[in-house]
Design an enzyme around this catalytic site. Sequence first.
Site, PDB file in Angstrom:
ATOM      1  N   GLU A   1      94.276 -16.600  10.861  1.00 25.37           N
ATOM      2  CA  GLU A   1      94.853 -15.457  11.573  1.00 25.37           C
ATOM      3  C   GLU A   1      93.824 -14.682  12.408  1.00 25.37           C
ATOM      4  O   GLU A   1      94.000 -13.499  12.671  1.00 25.37           O
ATOM      5  CB  GLU A   1      95.548 -14.524  10.588  1.00 25.37           C
ATOM      6  CG  GLU A   1      96.766 -15.169   9.942  1.00 25.37           C
ATOM      7  CD  GLU A   1      97.674 -14.147   9.289  1.00 25.37           C
ATOM      8  OE1 GLU A   1      98.782 -13.934   9.796  1.00 25.37           O
ATOM      9  OE2 GLU A   1      97.262 -13.559   8.277  1.00 25.37           O
TER      10      GLU A   1
ATOM     11  N   HIS B   1      92.766  -6.582   9.055  1.00 22.37           N
ATOM     12  CA  HIS B   1      94.102  -7.115   8.725  1.00 22.37           C
ATOM     13  C   HIS B   1      94.229  -7.179   7.210  1.00 22.37           C
ATOM     14  O   HIS B   1      93.364  -7.732   6.546  1.00 22.37           O
ATOM     15  CB  HIS B   1      94.297  -8.500   9.334  1.00 22.37           C
ATOM     16  CG  HIS B   1      95.516  -9.205   8.793  1.00 22.37           C
ATOM     17  ND1 HIS B   1      96.768  -8.634   8.816  1.00 22.37           N
ATOM     18  CD2 HIS B   1      95.663 -10.410   8.181  1.00 22.37           C
ATOM     19  CE1 HIS B   1      97.637  -9.476   8.258  1.00 22.37           C
ATOM     20  NE2 HIS B   1      96.987 -10.553   7.853  1.00 22.37           N
TER      21      HIS B   1
ATOM     22  N   HIS C   1     104.686  -8.930   5.618  1.00 17.96           N
ATOM     23  CA  HIS C   1     103.362  -9.552   5.697  1.00 17.96           C
ATOM     24  C   HIS C   1     102.239  -8.546   5.361  1.00 17.96           C
ATOM     25  O   HIS C   1     101.499  -8.765   4.417  1.00 17.96           O
ATOM     26  CB  HIS C   1     103.199 -10.122   7.109  1.00 17.96           C
ATOM     27  CG  HIS C   1     101.930 -10.878   7.343  1.00 17.96           C
ATOM     28  ND1 HIS C   1     101.778 -11.778   8.372  1.00 17.96           N
ATOM     29  CD2 HIS C   1     100.735 -10.860   6.709  1.00 17.96           C
ATOM     30  CE1 HIS C   1     100.563 -12.288   8.341  1.00 17.96           C
ATOM     31  NE2 HIS C   1      99.912 -11.745   7.344  1.00 17.96           N
TER      32      HIS C   1
ATOM     33  N   HIS D   1      97.097  -7.387   3.615  1.00 16.40           N
ATOM     34  CA  HIS D   1      98.423  -7.597   3.025  1.00 16.40           C
ATOM     35  C   HIS D   1      98.632  -6.490   1.989  1.00 16.40           C
ATOM     36  O   HIS D   1      99.150  -6.738   0.912  1.00 16.40           O
ATOM     37  CB  HIS D   1      98.510  -8.955   2.338  1.00 16.40           C
ATOM     38  CG  HIS D   1      98.237 -10.128   3.243  1.00 16.40           C
ATOM     39  ND1 HIS D   1      97.996 -11.391   2.759  1.00 16.40           N
ATOM     40  CD2 HIS D   1      98.190 -10.227   4.599  1.00 16.40           C
ATOM     41  CE1 HIS D   1      97.787 -12.226   3.785  1.00 16.40           C
ATOM     42  NE2 HIS D   1      97.894 -11.537   4.913  1.00 16.40           N
TER      43      HIS D   1
END
Length: 265
Positions: free
Chosen positions: A104, A123, A193, A125
């Site tokens: 990603e 990023h 996500h 989760h």
Amino acid sequence: MSRRMIFALMAWVLWLPGIRAQAPSPPADIPPALLEDIVIGSRILADFGVLDGFGHVSARHPTNPKHFLMSRSLAPALVTAEDIMEFDEDGNAVDARGRSLFLERFIHAAIYKMRPDVMSVVHTHSPGVIPFSVSKTPLKPLFHNAAFLAAGVPVWDIAKEFGPTDMLVRDNGIGRSLARALGDKAVVLMRGHGDATVGPDVKVAVFRAYYTDVNARLQSQAIGLGSVITYLSTEEGAKADTINLAVIDRIWNLWKLRVQGEMSK
Ligand code: MN
């Protein structure tokens, strides 16, 4: 020279470059303090449960603004300065040397391309934000540390543009869609996500990733109380954010001590 010695020498010559190819080392000419910030950020977010085995912290390259720096594919709690790699504006590794890459990385590439003001991207989760990524309840700041949320928190749904997928930002087209949804904000939630947070440096992007998660957990609790909630207003948010950014070194240095204590064990 015996045949056995020749064989041993040939085996050694063949083995040596293979070992060298795997040996991790950061790109040249990157200030150690910047590498350290990426390491501290990755490890502290793992400590706080904002990142688990997944997620990543990156920084724009200090002298080549089209490029960015992030770890090779590795659990954030394990990242060291030696694991940091350089990527170009399309998310290609500049010098992969056989190291595996985060799938990603296009989240980062697309945001750096679209937002020249952004110097760091995280990023996650993070479990706290997931409920807000799948419901119609907007994430809003209910305490001063999460003041940056007052500007608004867009929710990006990968299915709107791409239909049924494996939910991952696995190419530049999906990355661009996410970056468009982020717009000029500090945080974008990703449906089912996680989220992406950005900042003018690594400390701020990490601070925002942490306090987005804390605020989301607190907001879920406050909603559970069942009465009307008073959130920070846009004006309060702007004022509080200014103060947060001014004192960020205090909390960053605390986090750094904690991480360095763990690394030296
Ligand atoms: Mn992800």
